[in-house]
Every structure is written in C-alpha cells, then in structure tokens.
Design a protein around this motif. Structure first.
Motif, PDB file in Angstrom:
ATOM      1  N   VAL A 201       1.172  -0.903  -0.153  1.00 24.51           N
ATOM      2  CA  VAL A 201       0.125   0.239   0.556  1.00 24.51           C
ATOM      3  C   VAL A 201       1.055   1.547  -0.129  1.00 24.51           C
ATOM      4  O   VAL A 201       0.573   2.503  -0.775  1.00 24.51           O
ATOM      5  N   LEU A 202       2.254   1.121   1.392  1.00 32.48           N
ATOM      6  CA  LEU A 202       2.408   2.426   0.132  1.00 32.48           C
ATOM      7  C   LEU A 202       3.466   2.707  -0.603  1.00 32.48           C
ATOM      8  O   LEU A 202       3.106   3.904  -1.084  1.00 32.48           O
ATOM      9  N   ALA A 203       3.538   1.499  -0.888  1.00 26.93           N
ATOM     10  CA  ALA A 203       4.727   2.293  -2.433  1.00 26.93           C
ATOM     11  C   ALA A 203       3.793   2.534  -3.849  1.00 26.93           C
ATOM     12  O   ALA A 203       3.992   3.126  -4.126  1.00 26.93           O
ATOM     13  N   GLU A 204       2.662   1.693  -3.498  1.00 25.49           N
ATOM     14  CA  GLU A 204       1.374   2.070  -4.514  1.00 25.49           C
ATOM     15  C   GLU A 204       1.127   3.594  -4.352  1.00 25.49           C
ATOM     16  O   GLU A 204       0.190   4.676  -5.238  1.00 25.49           O
ATOM     17  N   ALA A 205       1.472   4.164  -2.533  1.00 27.83           N
ATOM     18  CA  ALA A 205       0.841   5.236  -2.550  1.00 27.83           C
ATOM     19  C   ALA A 205       1.671   6.452  -2.919  1.00 27.83           C
ATOM     20  O   ALA A 205       1.914   7.539  -2.940  1.00 27.83           O
ATOM     21  N   GLY A 206       3.284   5.960  -3.404  1.00 25.71           N
ATOM     22  CA  GLY A 206       4.298   6.798  -4.379  1.00 25.71           C
ATOM     23  C   GLY A 206       5.394   6.895  -3.391  1.00 25.71           C
ATOM     24  O   GLY A 206       5.443   7.760  -2.985  1.00 25.71           O
TER      25      GLY A 206
ATOM     26  N   LEU B 211      -1.379   9.257   4.592  1.00 23.67           N
ATOM     27  CA  LEU B 211      -1.747   8.896   3.596  1.00 23.67           C
ATOM     28  C   LEU B 211      -3.032   9.109   3.287  1.00 23.67           C
ATOM     29  O   LEU B 211      -4.457   8.988   3.905  1.00 23.67           O
ATOM     30  N   PRO B 212      -3.853  10.171   1.530  1.00 26.20           N
ATOM     31  CA  PRO B 212      -4.948   9.933   1.578  1.00 26.20           C
ATOM     32  C   PRO B 212      -6.069   8.226   1.560  1.00 26.20           C
ATOM     33  O   PRO B 212      -4.926   7.324   0.666  1.00 26.20           O
ATOM     34  N   GLN B 213      -6.885   8.267   2.050  1.00 23.02           N
ATOM     35  CA  GLN B 213      -7.188   7.308   1.570  1.00 23.02           C
ATOM     36  C   GLN B 213      -7.737   6.557   0.428  1.00 23.02           C
ATOM     37  O   GLN B 213      -8.028   7.700  -0.643  1.00 23.02           O
ATOM     38  N   ARG B 214      -7.592   5.327   0.035  1.00 24.62           N
ATOM     39  CA  ARG B 214      -8.254   4.898  -1.766  1.00 24.62           C
ATOM     40  C   ARG B 214      -9.697   4.823  -1.739  1.00 24.62           C
ATOM     41  O   ARG B 214      -9.742   4.699  -1.293  1.00 24.62           O
TER      42      ARG B 214
END
Length: 329
Positions: A21-26, A70-73
């Motif tokens: 999740v952290l990686a996908e959030a950049g 992080l902004p929630q997906r």
C-alpha cells in the motif's frame, strides 16, 4: 405480517500488505517501505506497526508515515495509464528531497494520482509509464515476469565484437552479480561514437551504463523506446498521452493479468499528446527534438544565471500528502 427485509451483510474488507500500500501511494519502493515499517515510522489507526506481514484496508484504515496521513484510497478510483517521453533533467520520483523537478511536474492535472512504473535516471530519457494500478506496476517492474525494456544508447567509442558479445552474455557488475543475457546490436557508428540497441529484462540501477563502463565505454545518451508491448512512438520530449484500451490490455496480458484487464471498466480513450517539451536555460542550444515553451517565471540555474521557466518554483507548489518532502529516502 411479512418479516422486514434483512440488511445485506457488509462487504468483507479488501486487505493488502502494508508495504505494498505504501509503495502504491508513492511513498517509496516496496523494499524501502519495509524499512520504514521496521524503523517504526508507520502507523495504522494511530498504532505503530513493525510487522512486515501486516495487512490493511486502504479504503478504511488510517495510515500515516512520520505522522503525515496518506489519503485513503477510493475503491472506485479510476485506473489511469499514461505514457510520458521523459527528458533529461527530471528525476523519476513523486517528490525529491533536493528540490529537483520530477516527472510529475511535466504532467499537470491528469485526473488523479499516478506514480512512475520503474525508473529512468536523471540523465536518461525516453518512454516512462505512469499509473495508479498497483498490480500492473509490480509485475512490470519485477524481474520474475521478464518484461522486455528496449533502449537506444550512444556510446563514446565503438565497442568491438568481443565487447558486444560480453554484453550479450552478461557482465559481472560491482555488486558481484552477473547481468542476465541481453540483446545488444550495433546500429551504426560515426566519428568515434556508436549507437547500440539494448533489450534487457531486468532493471538494476544504472544497469546499461555500468555494463558499458565495464567494457570500457562511457554512455553519452540513453533513450528507452519500449516497455513490453508499449512503444515510445512519435511522442516528443516532455509530451504525455493516455494509453488506449488496446495498449492497457496488451500490458496486462504481457504479465499474465488478462482476466483483470478484461474485468476492468473502460479506460479513458487515448488522447492526442499534451504538454510541450520542457524548459531550457536561456542561451543554451535548442535540441532538435525540443519545442519552445512559453516562459512566465524567472529562476536561477546552478551556476547562478537567471533563466525563464513556465513552472513556478517548487517551494510555491503543494507537497504531496500535505507536507514538504515527508518521506526521506
């Protein structure tokens, strides 16, 4: 008397590993995200997490790094797929600690958050894919899936046939690991310089540059022209475009995700390329591939000289996740 209708059971949470999740959030690469977890810098719903196998629901859980959320997906978030012709001088990251311009500065508003799929170093150019599709990103960048990346490379000096064969067979780099077999072809040479075509299936840091240096040649230019079935084509430097539905499907098929691509809602239709080529300093020679850009902001170069840029200084632009460079590497 009829019984009242029963409420439908809640949907089960969509759990994913935290580092993914952290990686996908950049935030960082998957490996770097694991380090952030071990360093006790990541919280989920206010609690510090140190277990690498922790799973979270990014649509419900509150995740923060260094106390910055992080902004929630959005589970209905539209998948975006963008091809960019990266010029030299832009770093391939979502945010840069040194304040350098990033590839995201070239995009403007594309309708959602996207992140680079793989990397091109600061001095390299050519095709870069950006997306918010985490599964596709992982497979395109993992050597297990053997996705071909094609490059045209200009060298100082003309490699001998023995050097070309060594490059094809594999070179042991400074880390002691031999590169996988590659396709290497001499295209042409002139005035003591050569153009080569490389096709590789791994993406180690500065791999082609280090391979050429190992056989005695410096790299003058490195241009990526293809990622799997996706080609750079006639996209000019600094321009970007949305991928067509056919291109999106071909990328998914290349890494065994055909079923996922088939089940996806229709993607945005391919659009004509947008975004003119990047700015250049006044007085520097114009590149034959670069188009002039309107200038609105005065900035200062590394040598102290003033030049014009269409983009405002980075300090005046909002940082991701509401902070300034919140995730140091």
């Amino acid at each position: 008397m009829a019984a009242p209708p029963q409420a439908s059971p809640p949907e089960p949470p969509q759990l994913e590993r935290l580092h993914k999740v952290l990686a996908e959030a950049g935030v960082a690469s998957r490996r770097r995200s694991e380090q952030l977890i071990l360093q006790r810098r990541v919280r989920v719903n206010g609690e510090v997490v140190t277990e690498l196998g922790t799973k979270v629901d990014h649509t419900r859980d509150v995740i923060s790094v260094d106390n910055k959320p992080l902004p929630q997906r959005d589970p209905q978030e539209e998948k975006l797929y963008i091809a960019l012709h990266k010029p030299r001088g832009y770093v391939t990251t979502a945010d840069d600690e040194q304040g350098r311009e990033t590839v995201l500065d070239l995009l403007g508003d594309v309708g959602g958050r996207v992140y680079p799929v793989g990397r091109l170093d600061n001095n390299s150019e050519g095709l870069l894919l950006l997306s918010n599709d985490g599964n596709l990103t992982f497979r395109l960048t993992h050597p297990r899936y053997k996705v071909e990346k094609e490059y045209e490379v200009q060298t100082e000096g003309v490699p001998s046939e023995a050097s070309l064969q060594a490059l094809r067979s594999g070179i042991v780099l400074d880390d002691g690991i031999k590169t996988k077999p590659a396709t290497v072809e001499l295209l042409h040479h002139e005035n003591g310089r050569a153009w080569l075509r490389f096709i590789i299936t791994e993406g180690r840091k500065r791999q082609i540059r280090n391979m050429l240096e190992a056989v005695g040649h410096l790299t003058r230019r490195l241009i990526r022209t293809r990622i799997g079935p996706l080609k750079l084509g006639d996209l000019k430097r600094g321009e970007h475009r949305n991928l067509s539905a056919g291109e999106v499907y071909a990328l998914h098929k290349a890494v065994g995700l055909e079923a996922e691509a088939t089940a996806m809602p229709p993607t945005r239709p391919g659009k004509p390329p947008v975004q003119p080529a990047p700015r250049r300093k006044q007085g520097s020679p114009a590149s034959p591939l670069a188009a002039p850009r309107p200038s609105r902001f005065t900035r200062q170069g590394e040598g102290g000289e003033a030049y014009q840029s269409e983009r405002p200084p980075r300090s005046s632009r909002p940082a991701p996740f509401g902070g300034s460079r919140p995730f140091p590497a």
